[in-house]
Design an enzyme around this catalytic site. Structure first.
Site, short mmCIF file in Angstrom:
data_model
loop_
_atom_site.label_atom_id
_atom_site.label_comp_id
_atom_site.label_asym_id
_atom_site.label_seq_id
_atom_site.Cartn_x
_atom_site.Cartn_y
_atom_site.Cartn_z
N CYS A 99 0.85 -1.19 0.00
CA CYS A 99 0.00 0.00 0.00
C CYS A 99 0.88 1.23 0.00
O CYS A 99 1.84 1.31 0.78
CB CYS A 99 -0.90 -0.02 1.24
SG CYS A 99 -2.02 1.39 1.34
N LEU A 100 0.55 2.19 -0.84
CA LEU A 100 1.31 3.43 -0.88
C LEU A 100 1.18 4.23 0.41
O LEU A 100 1.99 5.11 0.67
CB LEU A 100 0.87 4.28 -2.08
CG LEU A 100 1.13 3.65 -3.45
CD1 LEU A 100 0.58 4.54 -4.56
CD2 LEU A 100 2.60 3.35 -3.66
N HIS A 141 -8.77 -3.36 -2.88
CA HIS A 141 -7.85 -2.55 -2.08
C HIS A 141 -8.25 -1.07 -2.13
O HIS A 141 -8.35 -0.42 -1.08
CB HIS A 141 -6.42 -2.75 -2.60
CG HIS A 141 -5.38 -2.02 -1.84
ND1 HIS A 141 -4.50 -2.67 -1.00
CD2 HIS A 141 -5.06 -0.71 -1.77
CE1 HIS A 141 -3.69 -1.77 -0.44
NE2 HIS A 141 -4.01 -0.58 -0.91
N GLU A 142 -8.47 -0.56 -3.33
CA GLU A 142 -8.80 0.86 -3.47
C GLU A 142 -10.19 1.17 -2.91
O GLU A 142 -10.41 2.20 -2.28
CB GLU A 142 -8.67 1.31 -4.93
CG GLU A 142 -7.28 1.17 -5.50
CD GLU A 142 -6.17 1.75 -4.64
OE1 GLU A 142 -6.38 2.81 -4.01
OE2 GLU A 142 -5.08 1.15 -4.61
N HIS A 145 -10.11 1.72 0.74
CA HIS A 145 -9.66 3.06 1.12
C HIS A 145 -10.84 4.03 1.22
O HIS A 145 -10.86 4.91 2.09
CB HIS A 145 -8.65 3.61 0.12
CG HIS A 145 -7.24 3.18 0.36
ND1 HIS A 145 -6.54 3.49 1.49
CD2 HIS A 145 -6.40 2.45 -0.41
CE1 HIS A 145 -5.32 2.99 1.43
NE2 HIS A 145 -5.21 2.33 0.28
#
Length: 188
Positions: A99-100, A141-142, A145
């Site tokens: 993850c960024l 994943h996104e 967020h």
């Protein structure tokens, strides 16, 4: 266009649900262009609004699959439908993700193998993508967020303890921590 700072785990914007996008306008278009530039500079395969400090339900994605098909787009006010995940422990070799907003680390996480993403693009058009494998993982994943969930929140106890140690060692887990691709010396 500009590369934006990416918020690190602990910043409140990452841990709260994002608000729906009310209008597709030039401000949103500029944000999305900056998100693509930031995602590419990191480099990453997805980036959500909250990760750049904007609590809106929008994410970008860009990935090329094993058949050399490029998937690149933006999802505004997305809906995500998941197939049930296969029970069992994730395979560290094939199911690890990073993850960024927790750069430089990867952990295995079991996800649904197939999803359906329904969203709006920058032209205001609704679209649908049936995805499997890594593209399905990227979408999950996104999408997480946008609900204030980081992938580390979904890890098992052992990996949660490792995340806690890394967070403490790097002095993360606090508001205001960020890094900028191409500026800060962090490997995403």
């Amino acid at each position: 266009m500009a590369v934006l700072p990416i918020r690190i785990s602990g910043d409140p914007v990452l841990h709260a649900p994002a608000s729906p996008v009310e209008e597709i306008d030039d401000t949103l278009r500029a944000l999305v262009a900056d998100m693509f530039e930031t995602m590419d500079a990191a480099p990453g395969v997805g980036l959500a609004g909250p990760q750049v400090g904007v609590p809106l339900r929008v994410f970008t994605f860009g990935w090329t699959d094993e058949d050399d098909v490029a998937w690149r787009g933006v999802a505004i006010n997305p809906e995500l439908w998941l197939s049930p995940a296969v029970p069992g422990a994730p395979d560290p070799d094939t199911e690890s993700e990073g993850c960024l907003s927790f750069p430089g680390e990867r952990f295995p996480l079991r996800r649904a193998e197939r999803v359906v993403l329904r969203a709006t693009d920058l032209d205001g058009e609704r679209y649908e993508i049936e995805a499997e494998g890594w593209l399905a993982r990227i979408f999950q994943h996104e999408y997480d967020h946008l609900d204030g969930v980081l992938y580390m929140d979904r890890l098992g106890d052992r990996d949660q303890r490792i995340v806690g140690k890394i967070t403490k060692k790097l002095d993360w887990g606090k508001p205001g921590r960020s890094w900028t691709p191409g500026v800060d010396d962090i490997e995403a």
